[in-house]
Design a protein around this motif. Structure first.
Motif, PDB file in Angstrom:
ATOM      1  N   GLY A  26      56.517  31.493  48.157  1.00  0.00           N
ATOM      2  CA  GLY A  26      56.668  32.911  47.878  1.00  0.00           C
ATOM      3  C   GLY A  26      58.121  33.332  47.791  1.00  0.00           C
ATOM      4  N   LEU A  27      58.956  32.820  48.679  1.00  0.00           N
ATOM      5  CA  LEU A  27      60.368  33.183  48.673  1.00  0.00           C
ATOM      6  C   LEU A  27      61.095  32.626  47.452  1.00  0.00           C
ATOM      7  CD1 LEU A  27      61.191  32.763  52.456  1.00  0.00           C
ATOM      8  CD2 LEU A  27      61.449  34.876  51.139  1.00  0.00           C
ATOM      9  N   SER A  28      60.721  31.415  47.022  1.00  0.00           N
ATOM     10  CA  SER A  28      61.391  30.829  45.856  1.00  0.00           C
ATOM     11  C   SER A  28      61.038  31.587  44.581  1.00  0.00           C
ATOM     12  CB  SER A  28      61.036  29.349  45.712  1.00  0.00           C
ATOM     13  OG  SER A  28      59.664  29.185  45.423  1.00  0.00           O
ATOM     14  N   GLY A  29      59.894  32.282  44.593  1.00  0.00           N
ATOM     15  CA  GLY A  29      59.492  33.064  43.430  1.00  0.00           C
ATOM     16  C   GLY A  29      59.803  34.544  43.532  1.00  0.00           C
ATOM     17  N   LYS A  30      60.457  34.934  44.624  1.00  0.00           N
ATOM     18  CA  LYS A  30      60.753  36.347  44.859  1.00  0.00           C
ATOM     19  C   LYS A  30      61.761  36.892  43.850  1.00  0.00           C
ATOM     20  CE  LYS A  30      61.982  39.497  48.669  1.00  0.00           C
ATOM     21  NZ  LYS A  30      60.675  40.189  48.761  1.00  0.00           N
ATOM     22  N   PHE A  31      62.672  36.006  43.400  1.00  0.00           N
ATOM     23  CA  PHE A  31      63.673  36.369  42.401  1.00  0.00           C
ATOM     24  C   PHE A  31      63.620  35.333  41.282  1.00  0.00           C
ATOM     25  CE2 PHE A  31      65.182  38.081  46.406  1.00  0.00           C
ATOM     26  CZ  PHE A  31      65.640  39.356  46.068  1.00  0.00           C
ATOM     27  N   PRO A  32      63.977  35.695  40.061  1.00  0.00           N
ATOM     28  CA  PRO A  32      63.953  34.717  38.962  1.00  0.00           C
ATOM     29  C   PRO A  32      65.052  33.666  39.117  1.00  0.00           C
ATOM     30  CG  PRO A  32      64.925  36.783  38.233  1.00  0.00           C
ATOM     31  CD  PRO A  32      64.390  37.038  39.614  1.00  0.00           C
ATOM     32  N   GLY A  33      64.812  32.497  38.526  1.00  0.00           N
ATOM     33  CA  GLY A  33      65.860  31.482  38.513  1.00  0.00           C
ATOM     34  C   GLY A  33      65.409  30.084  38.876  1.00  0.00           C
ATOM     35  N   LEU A  40      68.897  25.397  41.375  1.00  0.00           N
ATOM     36  CA  LEU A  40      67.744  25.581  40.491  1.00  0.00           C
ATOM     37  C   LEU A  40      66.412  25.505  41.246  1.00  0.00           C
ATOM     38  CD1 LEU A  40      68.812  23.500  37.345  1.00  0.00           C
ATOM     39  CD2 LEU A  40      68.995  25.971  37.727  1.00  0.00           C
ATOM     40  N   ASN A  41      66.448  25.166  42.521  1.00  0.00           N
ATOM     41  CA  ASN A  41      65.220  25.140  43.323  1.00  0.00           C
ATOM     42  C   ASN A  41      64.951  26.498  43.958  1.00  0.00           C
ATOM     43  OD1 ASN A  41      64.995  22.347  42.781  1.00  0.00           O
ATOM     44  ND2 ASN A  41      64.172  21.978  44.824  1.00  0.00           N
ATOM     45  N   ILE A  42      65.923  26.995  44.707  1.00  0.00           N
ATOM     46  CA  ILE A  42      65.820  28.315  45.326  1.00  0.00           C
ATOM     47  C   ILE A  42      66.848  29.212  44.625  1.00  0.00           C
ATOM     48  CG2 ILE A  42      65.863  29.644  47.459  1.00  0.00           C
ATOM     49  CD1 ILE A  42      65.545  27.029  48.999  1.00  0.00           C
ATOM     50  N   PRO A  43      66.435  30.267  43.966  1.00  0.00           N
ATOM     51  CA  PRO A  43      67.391  31.113  43.248  1.00  0.00           C
ATOM     52  C   PRO A  43      68.502  31.627  44.169  1.00  0.00           C
ATOM     53  CG  PRO A  43      65.145  31.701  42.650  1.00  0.00           C
ATOM     54  CD  PRO A  43      65.050  30.741  43.806  1.00  0.00           C
ATOM     55  N   PRO A  44      69.750  31.578  43.731  1.00  0.00           N
ATOM     56  CA  PRO A  44      70.844  32.104  44.544  1.00  0.00           C
ATOM     57  C   PRO A  44      70.622  33.542  45.015  1.00  0.00           C
ATOM     58  CG  PRO A  44      71.734  30.803  42.751  1.00  0.00           C
ATOM     59  CD  PRO A  44      70.250  30.907  42.513  1.00  0.00           C
TER      60      PRO A  44
END
Length: 258
Positions: free
Chosen positions: A125-132, A210-214
């Motif tokens: 969920g957190l990795s998809g919270k912001f684009p990237g 590229l895994n977890i958006p900055p």
């Protein structure tokens, strides 16, 4: 002359004792790797920390589930019986957040390109919270387990660009071949109450992750009231591999903080 030599010997012994005492007083650094990696991902950081006199344990993260992985690392923390700095990379951030609960000897949390979840949040969920994030298309067909869960790997031919773009290709190829899988359940398991609300935290990550958006990493660092956040220009998800000096110095800063 004999008195002078004796005084010099006593002074030297005193300095040695002081140095040894300072070293033994340093907290132990417990390093927790994340998904698609193993404990060797910390090798560069370990060399620096040990040279500087820090005891180090690089834990083998089971990558099976947030609560169970947190208990595994928490048992290591309890066994040390002295001050600890817990450091997590990627999914390992979720694990150290769990592992620190009820452990009064944890003095600091360091998140290295890592999740710092709040209660009820998941890594996915957190990795998809912001684009990237481009991780999804880079995941190989899952390995079905007899337990009913799925093990996830990154496709080896996509590993370099996705996970470790700023690491030499030959090194990234070795990392791809030796990567450890994470269960689908672990990435979707809800976290418990966060420990970063009561334990000081530090953050470091690359602006080309590229895994977890900055943006997600910046959001979590700000929310946790990070004491210091280092953003490494051009660094990939494995900032501890490509920039071990930056990561080691931040860990030492956390270890020395009052």
């Amino acid at each position: 002359m004999n008195n002078l030599l004796a005084a010099m010997a006593m002074a030297a012994a005193s300095l040695t004792a002081t140095a040894v005492s300072a070293q033994t007083a340093r907290p132990t650094v417990v390093l927790v790797h994340g998904a698609f990696a193993d404990a060797s991902s910390w090798n560069g950081v370990i060399r620096i920390l040990e040279k500087d006199g820090y005891p180090v344990v690089a834990a083998a993260n089971p990558l099976r589930g947030v609560a169970s992985d947190g208990k595994s690392v928490g048992d290591i923390v309890s066994s040390l019986g002295k001050p600890v700095v817990l450091v997590g990379h990627s999914y390992g951030g979720s694990v150290i957040t769990e592992a620190a609960r009820g452990k009064p000897n944890v003095k600091a949390l360091v998140y290295v390109s890592a999740f710092a979840p709040d209660a009820g949040e998941t890594a996915a969920g957190l990795s998809g919270k912001f684009p990237g994030s481009t991780l999804g298309p880079a995941i190989a067909p899952p390995v079905k387990l007899s337990s009913g869960d799925n093990d996830l790997y990154i496709l080896q031919d996509k590993f370099h660009r996705q996970f470790a773009a700023d690491v030499p290709a030959a090194d990234a190829a070795l990392m791809a071949a030796t990567q450890r899988p994470i269960t689908e359940t672990a990435l979707n398991e809800k976290s418990g109450a966060p420990t970063w609300t009561g334990i000081p935290s530090w953050f470091v990550y690359g602006d080309k992750d590229l895994n977890i958006p900055p943006k997600a990493l910046a959001f979590m660092a700000e929310r946790a009231k990070s004491r210091k956040t280092e953003v490494v220009a051009g660094a990939s998800h494995v900032v501890m591999v490509s920039h071990p000096e930056v990561v080691a110095r931040l860990i030492e800063r956390a270890a020395e903080a009052k």
